[in-house]
Design a protein around this motif. Structure first.
Motif, PDB file in Angstrom:
ATOM      1  N   VAL A  13       0.851  -1.189   0.000  1.00  0.00           N
ATOM      2  CA  VAL A  13       0.000   0.000   0.000  1.00  0.00           C
ATOM      3  C   VAL A  13       0.884   1.236   0.000  1.00  0.00           C
ATOM      4  CG1 VAL A  13      -1.829   1.278   1.172  1.00  0.00           C
ATOM      5  CG2 VAL A  13      -1.782  -1.236   1.287  1.00  0.00           C
ATOM      6  N   THR A  14       0.825   2.041  -1.048  1.00  0.00           N
ATOM      7  CA  THR A  14       1.578   3.288  -1.060  1.00  0.00           C
ATOM      8  C   THR A  14       0.777   4.377  -0.353  1.00  0.00           C
ATOM      9  OG1 THR A  14       0.718   4.139  -3.176  1.00  0.00           O
ATOM     10  CG2 THR A  14       2.602   2.626  -3.267  1.00  0.00           C
ATOM     11  N   GLY A  15       1.495   5.325   0.251  1.00  0.00           N
ATOM     12  CA  GLY A  15       0.805   6.332   1.055  1.00  0.00           C
ATOM     13  C   GLY A  15       0.040   5.692   2.189  1.00  0.00           C
ATOM     14  N   GLY A  16       0.646   4.696   2.826  1.00  0.00           N
ATOM     15  CA  GLY A  16      -0.085   3.848   3.765  1.00  0.00           C
ATOM     16  C   GLY A  16       0.070   4.179   5.232  1.00  0.00           C
ATOM     17  N   SER A  17       0.554   5.393   5.562  1.00  0.00           N
ATOM     18  CA  SER A  17       0.802   5.683   6.968  1.00  0.00           C
ATOM     19  C   SER A  17      -0.250   6.567   7.612  1.00  0.00           C
ATOM     20  CB  SER A  17       2.182   6.338   7.129  1.00  0.00           C
ATOM     21  OG  SER A  17       2.234   7.584   6.453  1.00  0.00           O
ATOM     22  N   ARG A  18      -1.158   7.154   6.849  1.00  0.00           N
ATOM     23  CA  ARG A  18      -2.203   7.987   7.451  1.00  0.00           C
ATOM     24  C   ARG A  18      -3.393   8.080   6.509  1.00  0.00           C
ATOM     25  NH1 ARG A  18      -0.918  14.399   6.988  1.00  0.00           N
ATOM     26  NH2 ARG A  18      -0.262  14.475   4.809  1.00  0.00           N
ATOM     27  N   GLY A  19      -4.489   8.628   7.021  1.00  0.00           N
ATOM     28  CA  GLY A  19      -5.664   8.862   6.203  1.00  0.00           C
ATOM     29  C   GLY A  19      -6.213   7.607   5.561  1.00  0.00           C
ATOM     30  N   GLY A  38      -4.919   5.715   3.265  1.00  0.00           N
ATOM     31  CA  GLY A  38      -3.934   4.639   3.165  1.00  0.00           C
ATOM     32  C   GLY A  38      -3.822   3.825   4.435  1.00  0.00           C
ATOM     33  N   ALA A  39      -3.795   4.487   5.589  1.00  0.00           N
ATOM     34  CA  ALA A  39      -3.709   3.767   6.858  1.00  0.00           C
ATOM     35  C   ALA A  39      -4.959   2.938   7.096  1.00  0.00           C
ATOM     36  CB  ALA A  39      -3.499   4.751   8.006  1.00  0.00           C
ATOM     37  N   ALA A  40      -6.118   3.473   6.717  1.00  0.00           N
ATOM     38  CA  ALA A  40      -7.360   2.714   6.863  1.00  0.00           C
ATOM     39  C   ALA A  40      -7.345   1.474   5.984  1.00  0.00           C
ATOM     40  CB  ALA A  40      -8.561   3.597   6.520  1.00  0.00           C
ATOM     41  N   PRO A  47       3.562   6.978  11.837  1.00  0.00           N
ATOM     42  CA  PRO A  47       3.846   5.542  11.870  1.00  0.00           C
ATOM     43  C   PRO A  47       2.769   4.755  11.136  1.00  0.00           C
ATOM     44  CG  PRO A  47       2.950   6.256  13.976  1.00  0.00           C
ATOM     45  CD  PRO A  47       3.158   7.504  13.166  1.00  0.00           C
ATOM     46  N   ALA A  48       3.190   3.684  10.510  1.00  0.00           N
ATOM     47  CA  ALA A  48       2.221   2.804   9.860  1.00  0.00           C
ATOM     48  C   ALA A  48       1.405   2.072  10.915  1.00  0.00           C
ATOM     49  CB  ALA A  48       2.947   1.798   8.971  1.00  0.00           C
ATOM     50  N   PRO A  49       0.198   1.634  10.567  1.00  0.00           N
ATOM     51  CA  PRO A  49      -0.614   0.877  11.526  1.00  0.00           C
ATOM     52  C   PRO A  49       0.141  -0.328  12.083  1.00  0.00           C
ATOM     53  CG  PRO A  49      -1.951   1.516   9.656  1.00  0.00           C
ATOM     54  CD  PRO A  49      -0.526   1.878   9.307  1.00  0.00           C
ATOM     55  N   GLU A  50      -0.108  -0.612  13.344  1.00  0.00           N
ATOM     56  CA  GLU A  50       0.557  -1.731  14.005  1.00  0.00           C
ATOM     57  C   GLU A  50       0.261  -3.037  13.274  1.00  0.00           C
ATOM     58  OE1 GLU A  50       0.770  -3.848  18.435  1.00  0.00           O
ATOM     59  OE2 GLU A  50      -0.484  -2.059  18.098  1.00  0.00           O
ATOM     60  N   GLY A  51       1.304  -3.795  13.050  1.00  0.00           N
ATOM     61  CA  GLY A  51       1.166  -5.071  12.363  1.00  0.00           C
ATOM     62  C   GLY A  51       1.657  -5.044  10.936  1.00  0.00           C
ATOM     63  N   ALA A  52       1.822  -3.846  10.378  1.00  0.00           N
ATOM     64  CA  ALA A  52       2.304  -3.718   9.006  1.00  0.00           C
ATOM     65  C   ALA A  52       3.808  -3.468   8.998  1.00  0.00           C
ATOM     66  CB  ALA A  52       1.587  -2.581   8.300  1.00  0.00           C
ATOM     67  N   ALA A  53       4.479  -4.017   7.999  1.00  0.00           N
ATOM     68  CA  ALA A  53       5.866  -3.630   7.753  1.00  0.00           C
ATOM     69  C   ALA A  53       5.850  -2.254   7.096  1.00  0.00           C
ATOM     70  CB  ALA A  53       6.542  -4.649   6.851  1.00  0.00           C
ATOM     71  N   ALA A  91       3.512  -1.224   4.071  1.00  0.00           N
ATOM     72  CA  ALA A  91       3.077   0.149   3.813  1.00  0.00           C
ATOM     73  C   ALA A  91       4.294   1.003   3.495  1.00  0.00           C
ATOM     74  CB  ALA A  91       2.345   0.719   5.026  1.00  0.00           C
ATOM     75  N   THR A  92       4.073   2.036   2.683  1.00  0.00           N
ATOM     76  CA  THR A  92       5.170   2.928   2.352  1.00  0.00           C
ATOM     77  C   THR A  92       4.698   4.369   2.372  1.00  0.00           C
ATOM     78  OG1 THR A  92       6.880   3.443   0.708  1.00  0.00           O
ATOM     79  CG2 THR A  92       4.737   2.763  -0.128  1.00  0.00           C
ATOM     80  N   ALA A  93       5.626   5.267   2.689  1.00  0.00           N
ATOM     81  CA  ALA A  93       5.384   6.705   2.636  1.00  0.00           C
ATOM     82  C   ALA A  93       6.740   7.375   2.436  1.00  0.00           C
ATOM     83  CB  ALA A  93       4.707   7.207   3.908  1.00  0.00           C
TER      84      ALA A  93
END
Length: 254
Positions: free
Chosen positions: A17-23, A25-27, A49-55, A41-43
């Motif tokens: 998931v790109t843009g995966g640390s907030r908003g 993307g995090a959802a 921080p990315a959601p807990e459990g994600a690399a 996740a990447t940003a």
């Protein structure tokens, strides 16, 4: 998210998931994790921080080098990719509120982030999906493509290109079992989004958009994530080459 029978229906799937640390993307990352997927996740930074459990890995996917580094990280971290959600995107409003005065640098930045990042990353990851005979790609576009907003002409043009590219890629990859769909969020409550919405509204004089979406509220990131989860899952196994608008009915398309 689990199915009614309690199974985690994305168990064994590997997602990027790109843009995966907030908003939004995090959802999306949280939904995929809850469904049993392994998620990277990447940003561009570690500010959020990315959601807990994600690399997590930092990558500037506006550049060719950044997309190559991310593709390598995905292979090393996940061992392969089954689901790709291209969520990173955005653009600054042109200060002159004019499509004519948008600079070459502004155009290039919008194209790199909103279109070419997906094109480049897909070119690196699709061969592996083809080889395994399966995969799902979801491109996050925008529901607000039709209202003419000069200050965001570069952003709208890049997202329109992303949708057209999605359809072409879907047609090419369908025989190999890889699905490609685009999804357009409407007005969604996200960090940093309020200023953009205020600027958009000030320039959007003929959009036909209502002050409140017909469903009576602005969207939440999880509204968008639920639709992404569906498109990424086998429940959407006979859906490809489509555009889904998730906007509370605010921007109907003919």
């Amino acid at each position: 998210m689990t199915l009614e029978n309690g199974t985690r229906h994305l168990s064994g799937k590997r997602a990027l998931v790109t843009g995966g640390s907030r908003g939004i993307g995090a959802a999306v990352v949280r939904r995929l994790l809850d469904a049993g997927a392994q998620v990277l996740a990447t940003a561009r930074s570690t500010t959020y921080p990315a959601p807990e459990g994600a690399a997590f890995v930092t990558a500037d996917i506006r550049t060719e080098a950044g997309t190559r580094a991310l593709a390598t990280a995905a292979r090393e971290t996940l061992g392969g990719v089954d689901i790709v959600v291209h969520n990173a995107g955005g653009a600054r409003a042109n200060e002159g509120a004019s499509a004519v005065t948008i600079s070459d640098d502004e155009w290039q930045d919008a194209l790199n982030l909103n279109l070419l990042a997906a094109v480049r990353l897909n070119s690196l990851l699709v061969p592996g999906m083809r080889e395994q005979g399966s995969g799902a790609i979801v491109h996050i576009s925008t529901a607000a493509l039709l209202p003419p907003v000069p200050a965001f002409a570069h952003y709208q043009a890049a997202k329109a290109g992303l949708e057209s590219y999605s359809r072409a890629l879907a047609a090419e990859l369908a025989p190999s079992g890889v699905r490609v769909n685009a999804l357009g969020p409407g007005r969604t409550a996200t960090p940093g989004g309020e200023e953009t919405r205020r600027r958009w509204a000030s320039d959007d004089t003929e959009s036909g958009a209502t002050s409140t979406p017909p469903l009576g509220r602005e969207g939440r990131p999880d509204d968008i994530a639920a639709a992404v989860l569906f498109l990424a899952s086998d429940e959407a196994g006979w859906i490809t080459g489509t555009y889904f608008s998730v906007d509370g009915g605010e921007y109907p398309r003919n």
